[in-house]
Design a protein around this motif. Sequence first.
Motif, PDB file in Angstrom:
ATOM      1  N   GLY A 163      -1.787 122.108 -23.398  1.00 54.51           N
ATOM      2  CA  GLY A 163      -3.142 122.311 -23.921  1.00 54.51           C
ATOM      3  C   GLY A 163      -4.113 121.207 -23.553  1.00 54.51           C
ATOM      4  N   ALA A 164      -3.611 120.145 -22.927  1.00 52.75           N
ATOM      5  CA  ALA A 164      -4.430 118.950 -22.705  1.00 52.75           C
ATOM      6  C   ALA A 164      -5.540 119.161 -21.681  1.00 52.75           C
ATOM      7  CB  ALA A 164      -3.538 117.788 -22.277  1.00 52.75           C
ATOM      8  N   LYS A 165      -5.276 119.943 -20.646  1.00 51.11           N
ATOM      9  CA  LYS A 165      -6.295 120.151 -19.617  1.00 51.11           C
ATOM     10  C   LYS A 165      -7.533 120.822 -20.212  1.00 51.11           C
ATOM     11  CE  LYS A 165      -6.915 121.700 -14.846  1.00 51.11           C
ATOM     12  NZ  LYS A 165      -8.281 122.239 -15.064  1.00 51.11           N
ATOM     13  N   TYR A 166      -7.307 121.773 -21.101  1.00 52.61           N
ATOM     14  CA  TYR A 166      -8.440 122.427 -21.774  1.00 52.61           C
ATOM     15  C   TYR A 166      -9.256 121.406 -22.558  1.00 52.61           C
ATOM     16  CZ  TYR A 166     -10.918 125.088 -25.358  1.00 52.61           C
ATOM     17  OH  TYR A 166     -11.883 125.575 -26.202  1.00 52.61           O
ATOM     18  N   LEU A 167      -8.600 120.521 -23.270  1.00 50.46           N
ATOM     19  CA  LEU A 167      -9.301 119.508 -24.059  1.00 50.46           C
ATOM     20  C   LEU A 167     -10.024 118.512 -23.154  1.00 50.46           C
ATOM     21  CD1 LEU A 167      -6.448 118.897 -26.650  1.00 50.46           C
ATOM     22  CD2 LEU A 167      -8.541 120.220 -27.028  1.00 50.46           C
ATOM     23  N   GLN A 168      -9.398 118.198 -22.038  1.00 50.74           N
ATOM     24  CA  GLN A 168     -10.005 117.294 -21.061  1.00 50.74           C
ATOM     25  C   GLN A 168     -11.251 117.927 -20.449  1.00 50.74           C
ATOM     26  OE1 GLN A 168      -7.780 116.590 -17.308  1.00 50.74           O
ATOM     27  NE2 GLN A 168      -7.812 114.417 -17.870  1.00 50.74           N
ATOM     28  N   ASP A 169     -11.152 119.186 -20.077  1.00 51.38           N
ATOM     29  CA  ASP A 169     -12.265 119.874 -19.420  1.00 51.38           C
ATOM     30  C   ASP A 169     -13.377 120.254 -20.397  1.00 51.38           C
ATOM     31  OD1 ASP A 169     -10.804 119.696 -17.098  1.00 51.38           O
ATOM     32  OD2 ASP A 169     -10.143 121.794 -17.114  1.00 51.38           O
ATOM     33  N   TYR A 171     -13.954 119.062 -23.775  1.00 49.69           N
ATOM     34  CA  TYR A 171     -14.536 118.028 -24.634  1.00 49.69           C
ATOM     35  C   TYR A 171     -14.576 116.648 -23.974  1.00 49.69           C
ATOM     36  CZ  TYR A 171     -13.541 121.710 -28.000  1.00 49.69           C
ATOM     37  OH  TYR A 171     -13.478 122.924 -28.651  1.00 49.69           O
ATOM     38  N   ARG A 172     -14.125 116.587 -22.728  1.00 50.32           N
ATOM     39  CA  ARG A 172     -14.023 115.308 -22.018  1.00 50.32           C
ATOM     40  C   ARG A 172     -13.177 114.304 -22.802  1.00 50.32           C
ATOM     41  NH1 ARG A 172     -20.098 114.364 -19.399  1.00 50.32           N
ATOM     42  NH2 ARG A 172     -20.152 116.337 -18.238  1.00 50.32           N
ATOM     43  N   ALA A 173     -12.187 114.827 -23.486  1.00 50.08           N
ATOM     44  CA  ALA A 173     -11.275 113.957 -24.232  1.00 50.08           C
ATOM     45  C   ALA A 173     -10.464 113.119 -23.255  1.00 50.08           C
ATOM     46  CB  ALA A 173     -10.343 114.803 -25.094  1.00 50.08           C
ATOM     47  N   ARG A 174     -10.230 111.869 -23.607  1.00 50.11           N
ATOM     48  CA  ARG A 174      -9.397 110.986 -22.800  1.00 50.11           C
ATOM     49  C   ARG A 174      -7.933 111.222 -23.153  1.00 50.11           C
ATOM     50  NH1 ARG A 174     -11.923 106.661 -20.552  1.00 50.11           N
ATOM     51  NH2 ARG A 174     -10.129 106.817 -19.142  1.00 50.11           N
ATOM     52  N   LEU A 175      -7.113 111.363 -22.140  1.00 55.56           N
ATOM     53  CA  LEU A 175      -5.693 111.630 -22.335  1.00 55.56           C
ATOM     54  C   LEU A 175      -4.892 110.353 -22.113  1.00 55.56           C
ATOM     55  CD1 LEU A 175      -5.369 114.991 -20.354  1.00 55.56           C
ATOM     56  CD2 LEU A 175      -6.188 114.623 -22.693  1.00 55.56           C
ATOM     57  N   ILE A 176      -3.912 110.127 -22.967  1.00 57.70           N
ATOM     58  CA  ILE A 176      -3.108 108.912 -22.902  1.00 57.70           C
ATOM     59  C   ILE A 176      -1.637 109.283 -22.789  1.00 57.70           C
ATOM     60  CG2 ILE A 176      -2.501 106.760 -24.068  1.00 57.70           C
ATOM     61  CD1 ILE A 176      -5.128 106.995 -25.626  1.00 57.70           C
ATOM     62  N   MET A 177      -0.977 108.726 -21.787  1.00 51.79           N
ATOM     63  CA  MET A 177       0.449 108.959 -21.572  1.00 51.79           C
ATOM     64  C   MET A 177       1.010 107.758 -20.823  1.00 51.79           C
ATOM     65  SD  MET A 177       2.267 112.202 -19.612  1.00 51.79           S
ATOM     66  CE  MET A 177       2.063 113.397 -20.922  1.00 51.79           C
ATOM     67  N   LEU A 194      -1.951 123.979 -15.094  1.00 51.51           N
ATOM     68  CA  LEU A 194      -1.853 123.450 -16.451  1.00 51.51           C
ATOM     69  C   LEU A 194      -1.740 121.927 -16.479  1.00 51.51           C
ATOM     70  CD1 LEU A 194       0.570 126.040 -18.101  1.00 51.51           C
ATOM     71  CD2 LEU A 194      -1.927 125.986 -18.145  1.00 51.51           C
ATOM     72  N   LYS A 195      -1.668 121.320 -15.308  1.00 43.98           N
ATOM     73  CA  LYS A 195      -1.520 119.870 -15.254  1.00 43.98           C
ATOM     74  C   LYS A 195      -2.891 119.196 -15.341  1.00 43.98           C
ATOM     75  CE  LYS A 195       2.723 119.938 -12.488  1.00 43.98           C
ATOM     76  NZ  LYS A 195       3.410 119.428 -11.275  1.00 43.98           N
ATOM     77  N   PRO A 196      -3.085 118.320 -16.323  1.00 40.40           N
ATOM     78  CA  PRO A 196      -4.370 117.629 -16.435  1.00 40.40           C
ATOM     79  C   PRO A 196      -4.495 116.527 -15.389  1.00 40.40           C
ATOM     80  CG  PRO A 196      -2.856 116.785 -18.073  1.00 40.40           C
ATOM     81  CD  PRO A 196      -2.133 117.914 -17.376  1.00 40.40           C
ATOM     82  N   LYS A 197      -5.715 116.043 -15.213  1.00 40.63           N
ATOM     83  CA  LYS A 197      -5.928 114.895 -14.338  1.00 40.63           C
ATOM     84  C   LYS A 197      -5.355 113.647 -15.003  1.00 40.63           C
ATOM     85  CE  LYS A 197     -10.257 116.735 -12.446  1.00 40.63           C
ATOM     86  NZ  LYS A 197     -11.734 116.531 -12.373  1.00 40.63           N
ATOM     87  N   LYS A 198      -4.719 112.819 -14.193  1.00 41.88           N
ATOM     88  CA  LYS A 198      -4.181 111.574 -14.734  1.00 41.88           C
ATOM     89  C   LYS A 198      -5.310 110.743 -15.323  1.00 41.88           C
ATOM     90  CE  LYS A 198      -1.412 107.506 -13.535  1.00 41.88           C
ATOM     91  NZ  LYS A 198      -0.678 106.792 -12.460  1.00 41.88           N
TER      92      LYS A 198
END
Length: 347
Positions: A163-169, A171-177, A194-198
Amino acid sequence: MNGYVVSVFSSVLLLTGIAVETNAQNAAAEAQAHVAKARAVAYRPDHDISDTFDSMCNPLKPGATQISGAPVQGPRAPRSKEPYAWWAPPAKVFDNLYYVGTSNENNQSVWAVTTSDGIILIDSAYDYTVKELITNGLKKAGLDPAQIKYVVLHHAHGDRYFGAKYLQDTYRARLIMSEADWNVITKSTDPAELKPKKDIVATDGMKLTLGDTTLTLYITPGHTPGTLSTLVPLKDGNQRHLGYLLGGRGAEMSDYGVPYFPDMATAMRTWIASIKRFHDIAQKAGADTFLSIHPQHDKTFDKLTAVRFRKPGAPHPFVNKEFIENHVTVMTECMEAQLAWLKSGSN
């Protein structure tokens, strides 16, 4: 002379066989001793870790690459993407924590931490659940999904990050991993769409501060090469608590086409060490609240019901230091049993 040599050789083989059998019996007994320790703390009516015990305390199947759960009794239906199979209402758990994950049957927790400057999500579940459970779920809870600033992805499995790519695209949410698990995503056989941008690379002991709230992230390999585990500050009126979120359950040596560890023994030893280390850190920090990445692991929905019917002044149903201690015992003792079964040849 030849007869003497044959006799000696036969005796050596016999003694070797006896020694091997004895070692196997000792290892099997060792495994059962570990299982007994786990069983002793795995269940009471208000303190249920039986799902984890059942999933972890069984010998691995030959050639298994992960601790994948209890033996299946009868046929199991495939996981459905239809809402009836995964929908759950949002729930306020603490003053600054909401559950916006899937149903107990689908078994994917997502937590929303509210701060004075926006929302931190803990994982994102699936691509087919994210809009309804997170976007609409936050709205139903009176929150604004546009305020999602960060998403902490605890490991590189689809149930954590699809679900992270949708949130990234959206809401421009920053993803942390962790770096290791960003690499797993790159190499995995998961669908590319389905793979988000690093994005942000988590480091061990990293402080994630948003407004008045600081989460602390630790790298705890074993479930995946770079599994994260997190300490989450929680508010309950004037009381302050600290959430303990271990970022995985079973040890895995490979998944989704990516090798994690050279063998299962290495994966389990690594995961045991990580669990014990995170437990020690959390204990010193005063963690007293278990937050699960899968609601079946700790009967999250039973606790959510207890929160809903909680009387003023009553203890918070999620706050329980003993549960953390016993969960660590079940996890580590069951994996020690797995290692003993490997030695005995039972796996």
